[in-house]
Motif scaffolding. Structure first.
Motif, PDB file in Angstrom:
ATOM      1  N   ILE A  44      -6.317  16.268  -0.758  1.00  0.00           N
ATOM      2  CA  ILE A  44      -5.185  16.497   0.146  1.00  0.00           C
ATOM      3  C   ILE A  44      -5.690  16.939   1.520  1.00  0.00           C
ATOM      4  N   GLU A  45      -6.653  17.857   1.538  1.00  0.00           N
ATOM      5  CA  GLU A  45      -7.160  18.334   2.831  1.00  0.00           C
ATOM      6  C   GLU A  45      -7.799  17.190   3.620  1.00  0.00           C
ATOM      7  N   LYS A  46      -8.530  16.347   2.932  1.00  0.00           N
ATOM      8  CA  LYS A  46      -9.164  15.216   3.625  1.00  0.00           C
ATOM      9  C   LYS A  46      -8.104  14.299   4.232  1.00  0.00           C
ATOM     10  N   SER A  47      -7.038  14.060   3.497  1.00  0.00           N
ATOM     11  CA  SER A  47      -5.960  13.212   4.015  1.00  0.00           C
ATOM     12  C   SER A  47      -5.245  13.883   5.179  1.00  0.00           C
ATOM     13  N   GLN A  48      -4.970  15.164   5.051  1.00  0.00           N
ATOM     14  CA  GLN A  48      -4.302  15.895   6.129  1.00  0.00           C
ATOM     15  C   GLN A  48      -5.157  15.918   7.397  1.00  0.00           C
ATOM     16  N   GLY A  49      -6.464  15.857   7.222  1.00  0.00           N
ATOM     17  CA  GLY A  49      -7.354  15.885   8.368  1.00  0.00           C
ATOM     18  C   GLY A  49      -7.522  14.540   9.045  1.00  0.00           C
ATOM     19  N   SER A  50      -6.933  13.486   8.473  1.00  0.00           N
ATOM     20  CA  SER A  50      -7.023  12.152   9.093  1.00  0.00           C
ATOM     21  C   SER A  50      -5.612  11.647   9.399  1.00  0.00           C
ATOM     22  N   ASP A  51      -5.186  10.556   8.747  1.00  0.00           N
ATOM     23  CA  ASP A  51      -3.867   9.981   9.055  1.00  0.00           C
ATOM     24  C   ASP A  51      -2.753  10.503   8.158  1.00  0.00           C
ATOM     25  N   GLY A  52      -3.089  11.394   7.217  1.00  0.00           N
ATOM     26  CA  GLY A  52      -2.069  11.974   6.344  1.00  0.00           C
ATOM     27  C   GLY A  52      -1.783  11.166   5.095  1.00  0.00           C
ATOM     28  N   VAL A  53      -2.405  10.018   4.902  1.00  0.00           N
ATOM     29  CA  VAL A  53      -2.129   9.182   3.729  1.00  0.00           C
ATOM     30  C   VAL A  53      -2.962   9.671   2.542  1.00  0.00           C
ATOM     31  N   LEU A  54      -2.271  10.051   1.473  1.00  0.00           N
ATOM     32  CA  LEU A  54      -2.924  10.463   0.231  1.00  0.00           C
ATOM     33  C   LEU A  54      -2.756   9.338  -0.783  1.00  0.00           C
ATOM     34  N   LYS A  55      -3.857   8.807  -1.265  1.00  0.00           N
ATOM     35  CA  LYS A  55      -3.810   7.693  -2.208  1.00  0.00           C
ATOM     36  C   LYS A  55      -3.992   8.233  -3.625  1.00  0.00           C
ATOM     37  N   LEU A  56      -2.915   8.309  -4.390  1.00  0.00           N
ATOM     38  CA  LEU A  56      -2.961   8.809  -5.751  1.00  0.00           C
ATOM     39  C   LEU A  56      -3.212   7.667  -6.736  1.00  0.00           C
ATOM     40  N   ILE A  57      -4.110   7.901  -7.682  1.00  0.00           N
ATOM     41  CA  ILE A  57      -4.346   6.951  -8.771  1.00  0.00           C
ATOM     42  C   ILE A  57      -3.445   7.372  -9.927  1.00  0.00           C
ATOM     43  N   VAL A  58      -2.546   6.493 -10.339  1.00  0.00           N
ATOM     44  CA  VAL A  58      -1.466   6.848 -11.264  1.00  0.00           C
ATOM     45  C   VAL A  58      -1.476   5.918 -12.475  1.00  0.00           C
ATOM     46  N   LEU A  59      -1.230   6.499 -13.663  1.00  0.00           N
ATOM     47  CA  LEU A  59      -0.983   5.723 -14.876  1.00  0.00           C
ATOM     48  C   LEU A  59       0.525   5.751 -15.119  1.00  0.00           C
ATOM     49  N   GLU A  60       1.161   4.632 -15.013  1.00  0.00           N
ATOM     50  CA  GLU A  60       2.621   4.574 -15.123  1.00  0.00           C
ATOM     51  C   GLU A  60       3.095   4.966 -16.516  1.00  0.00           C
ATOM     52  N   GLY A  61       3.959   5.936 -16.586  1.00  0.00           N
ATOM     53  CA  GLY A  61       4.621   6.308 -17.829  1.00  0.00           C
ATOM     54  C   GLY A  61       3.781   7.095 -18.815  1.00  0.00           C
ATOM     55  N   GLY A  62       2.507   7.364 -18.531  1.00  0.00           N
ATOM     56  CA  GLY A  62       1.705   8.150 -19.468  1.00  0.00           C
ATOM     57  C   GLY A  62       0.244   7.747 -19.460  1.00  0.00           C
ATOM     58  N   SER A  63      -0.545   8.382 -20.346  1.00  0.00           N
ATOM     59  CA  SER A  63      -1.997   8.192 -20.354  1.00  0.00           C
ATOM     60  C   SER A  63      -2.415   6.752 -20.635  1.00  0.00           C
ATOM     61  N   LYS A  64      -1.568   5.993 -21.327  1.00  0.00           N
ATOM     62  CA  LYS A  64      -1.930   4.615 -21.661  1.00  0.00           C
ATOM     63  C   LYS A  64      -1.232   3.600 -20.764  1.00  0.00           C
ATOM     64  N   GLY A  65      -0.625   4.101 -19.683  1.00  0.00           N
ATOM     65  CA  GLY A  65       0.123   3.207 -18.804  1.00  0.00           C
ATOM     66  C   GLY A  65      -0.756   2.418 -17.859  1.00  0.00           C
ATOM     67  N   LYS A  66      -0.135   1.506 -17.140  1.00  0.00           N
ATOM     68  CA  LYS A  66      -0.825   0.652 -16.183  1.00  0.00           C
ATOM     69  C   LYS A  66      -1.313   1.486 -15.008  1.00  0.00           C
ATOM     70  N   LYS A  67      -2.565   1.270 -14.615  1.00  0.00           N
ATOM     71  CA  LYS A  67      -3.137   2.016 -13.492  1.00  0.00           C
ATOM     72  C   LYS A  67      -2.720   1.374 -12.172  1.00  0.00           C
ATOM     73  N   LYS A  68      -2.361   2.208 -11.226  1.00  0.00           N
ATOM     74  CA  LYS A  68      -2.020   1.718  -9.892  1.00  0.00           C
ATOM     75  C   LYS A  68      -2.340   2.796  -8.862  1.00  0.00           C
ATOM     76  N   THR A  69      -2.387   2.399  -7.605  1.00  0.00           N
ATOM     77  CA  THR A  69      -2.605   3.349  -6.509  1.00  0.00           C
ATOM     78  C   THR A  69      -1.314   3.467  -5.706  1.00  0.00           C
TER      79      THR A  69
END
Length: 749
Positions: free
Chosen positions: A133-158
């Motif tokens: 978060i600090e790195k993003s706040q120190g640049s353009d503010g974009v935080l890229k989260l890596i997310v598993l949709e719906g749970g641990s076995k869900g589809k990975k997306k950014t």
């Protein structure tokens, strides 16, 4: 230096095995600490959505609340997403999603879930997300989260979340740091403009007042001074059996000491004199305090509950602010407090303090009293009433002959049913019977309190700096106020400075413990933060680099000045007693205190102050079980910190003049002669003065034919003689000032 700090920072970032979320279970099977309600109105949407089981981790300014559990120690499970227009995660992240990384990196380290196995802090995903978060706040503010949709076995997306590009913290934060300056302004607006500070109670309120005062904000200064003025009529009753007076008298004393330091309002002088008897008579003889006054149960029969070093340090700190300003304080209570810290931190390589101070001897419980039931009153003589407490009769005085005169008895408390019990903790009742002092407790004629005799000096004073071990102090509610108490008002007292710095270094070496306090982590974190700033440069910088992550994680998605910092479930105890308020004022006011230190507005944040003339006055009140003095003492200048906040030293300072041995001998003879004449004429003032050869202030009472000077302890009446050659130059200067005090226009030479 920079490479060493970087190495330490990397080590902290990559460490494993920290234990932050101390999970347990409730009677209805819900997982702690999450199954609790948030208390601030801004968090009511979370309470409503999750039926009050809403004490979740706040993931910085993303608008997301999540949990982290043993089943997924390297992932956040999203439990709630704010749906207002300011929430970056609205429409992008859903409840049930798992966050497994940020800015292109998967979370590397697992979190763990046990309170007693060391480490603590918020390692793993929380710590790693904060840096992303600090790195993003120190640049353009974009935080890229890596997310598993719906749970641990869900589809990975950014998922890209647009945060405000508020900038990163500078390498010297909180000094020369625009991010810190803006954050402080925002947090002050949250506490003051939004009125959140007015909703706080008791000691939290006093801490918050000190924090906003330390910032220099005019609104905060006015509020703090107003509260101090309302306390100037206070006269705490050490006879009260109520819960809490010990804590609040400590906090109120700190506020009043700071108020006098800032304003020199003479009304505080009377209030300080009113506080001094409380600090002495409410105190346990080991230097700590309980929830109730120690002496109160002599009258009420109600056990004061617990010997707590934290309360001892806070009350000692109050007296340090008094001492620093030449106000009255109880020297008896002050020295007991010092001995308590010396017994604990002096034996702990990390500068830690035992819950109720360490015992008098190694591996010994600090039990200094017990409640007994006498089998018979035969042969027991009740003492006469004490003048300052006539309604109590003689029950507040020691029974003549002590335990030896009481015959057979049974122990009412402590027993093996008490959770603090340990075999051998009351062996002193038998082994030291001749020295045990007995008082009636007031419950009935046969109920008495046995007080253990504690020697005047139980541990040798340090002769040099401590080698504080890297593990640090651990729980800081005891060591942190103790560190401040030893460093404020004691400039030039090297043993005290060594001990105070040892405890301060211990706090700075324990950043993971910042919110891991027992019962009330806000005490632990507030004083732990201030104490860390008294540590050495390297320890402080690593502490700052670590603890900025809880600020980042605790920031909210609301517009500036509207959200404050959200309380996190760090340090929540396994039995479910959340050690913070589950709101937004606790983290906020501690952060305000941290960010305000560079301003140096208060003694507790490093303010410099003028040193008044050193004077000592005898006490007007008497002690239980011995003589007592209330003294007024000198204030030091107290500046010693490093890295950008050093006090400038004049480039051309005149060197001290030296004198020949012959001249020095002549000066010594003149000093002795003058003192002898004043004593013979009964003109030397009975003022107790500091002496480098003693722990306490002493009175000069005689000059021997051979030139030795005789000094007396006003409390015990004991005397000791020292040859003039043993006195330091400072001691001789003190005696010269004593002559001037006694006869300013002296012709005694």
């Amino acid at each position: 230096m920079k490479s060493a700090i970087f190495t330490l920072a990397v080590t902290l970032m990559s460490c494993q095995g920290g234990y932050a979320i101390h999970q347990g279970g409730t009677a209805d099977g819900h997982l702690l600490p999450y199954s609790q309600k948030m208390s601030h109105p801004l968090d009511e949407p979370v309470n409503q959505a999750l039926e009050g089981r809403a004490f979740l981790m706040n993931l910085g300014p993303t608008g997301i609340r999540a949990d982290i559990r043993p089943e997924y120690p390297k992932e956040f499970k999203v439990k709630f997403v704010f749906q207002d227009s300011h929430s970056p995660a609205k429409g992008k992240i859903k409840a049930g999603d798992h966050i497994v990384g940020a800015n292109g990196k998967m979370f590397q380290n697992p979190h763990a879930f046990h309170r007693k196995k060391g480490g603590r802090g918020w390692p793993g995903p929380p710590f790693e997300l904060a840096h992303a978060i600090e790195k993003s706040q120190g640049s353009d503010g974009v935080l890229k989260l890596i997310v598993l949709e719906g749970g641990s076995k869900g589809k990975k997306k950014t998922v890209d979340l647009q945060l405000k590009a508020v900038g990163a913290f500078s390498p010297t934060y909180p000094w020369n740091c625009p991010r810190s300056d803006q954050l402080l302004e925002d947090l002050l607006d949250f506490m003051l403009d939004e009125g959140n500070i007015n909703k706080m109670r008791r000691h939290h309120y006093i801490q918050a007042l000190l924090a906003v005062w330390a910032s220099g904000d005019k609104r905060g200064v006015a509020l703090a001074k107003s509260k101090a003025q309302s306390l100037m009529k206070s006269k705490p009753d050490f006879r009260s059996g109520g819960m809490g007076p010990t804590w609040m008298t400590g906090y109120h004393g700190i506020l009043l000491g700071e108020y006098y330091n800032a304003t020199k309002d003479s009304g505080v002088k009377t209030t300080a004199k009113n506080f001094a008897p409380f600090y002495e008579h409410a105190q346990f003889k080991n230097g700590s305090y309980g929830h109730r006054s120690a002496i109160s149960f002599i009258a009420t029969g109600r056990k004061p509950y617990a010997s707590m070093a934290a309360a001892g340090g806070i009350c000692m700190l109050a007296q340090s602010t008094f001492k620093a300003n030449g106000l009255a304080y109880s020297e008896v209570a002050y020295e007991r407090g010092h001995q308590g810290h010396l017994r604990s931190a002096g034996r702990d390589g990390g500068g830690g303090i035992a819950y109720g101070f360490a015992g008098v001897r190694e591996n010994e419980r600090p039990t200094d009293h017990a409640i007994l039931k006498l089998a018979s009153m035969s042969g027991v003589k009740e003492p006469k009433p004490r003048a300052w407490w006539p309604e109590l009769g003689g029950k507040n005085l020691p029974i003549e002959g002590g335990l030896a005169a009481c015959g057979k008895y049974t122990v009412v408390w402590p027993t093996d049913k008490d959770h603090r019990w340990r075999n051998g903790c009351i062996d002193w009742l038998k082994n030291e019977k001749a020295k045990v002092v007995i008082n009636w407790s007031g419950a009935d004629a046969k109920t008495v309190t046995a007080w253990r005799h504690l020697p005047d000096k139980v541990v040798r004073e340090p002769t040099g700096p401590y080698n504080t071990t890297p593990n640090g102090a651990g729980h800081q509610a005891g060591s942190a106020p103790g560190a401040l108490a030893h460093l404020i008002g004691n400039k030039g007292n090297k043993p005290w400075e060594y001990l105070g710095t040892h405890m301060a270094n211990g706090c700075a070496l324990s950043p993971k413990m910042l919110w891991d306090g027992h019962a009330d982590a806000v005490i632990h974190s507030f004083f732990g933060t201030l104490a860390a700033f008294r540590a050495d440069e390297k320890s402080l910088r690593s502490w700052l680099d670590y603890t900025k992550t809880w600020i980042i994680l605790s920031e909210t998605h609301e517009p500036r000045a509207k959200g404050g910092l959200v309380d996190q479930p760090f340090g929540c105890q396994r039995n479910g007693t959340a050690s913070i308020a589950r709101g937004r004022t606790a983290y906020t006011h501690v952060a305000i205190a941290l960010l305000s230190v560079p301003k140096r507005q208060l003694l507790i944040t490093g303010a410099g102050y003028e040193q008044p003339a050193e004077k000592t006055t005898a006490s007007a009140h008497k002690s239980t079980g011995g003589s007592s003095r209330t003294v007024s003492a000198a204030a030091p200048s107290g500046r010693h910190w490093s890295e950008g906040w050093k006090v400038p030293v004049p480039k051309k300072a005149r060197a001290a003049r030296t004198v020949s041995a012959k001249t020095q001998t002549a000066l010594n003879n003149t000093l002795q002669h003058t003192l002898a004449k004043l004593i013979a004429a009964d003109a030397l003032k009975a003022i107790a003065v500091p002496l480098s050869l003693t722990r306490i202030r002493v009175q000069l009472v005689g000059v021997e034919t051979g030139g030795a000077l005789t000094f007396r302890d006003p409390a015990s009446g004991r005397t000791v003689a020292y040859p003039m050659s043993d006195l330091s130059a400072k001691d001789r200067a003190t005696l010269a000032i004593l002559i001037a005090e006694s006869k300013p226009t002296t012709d005694a030479q």
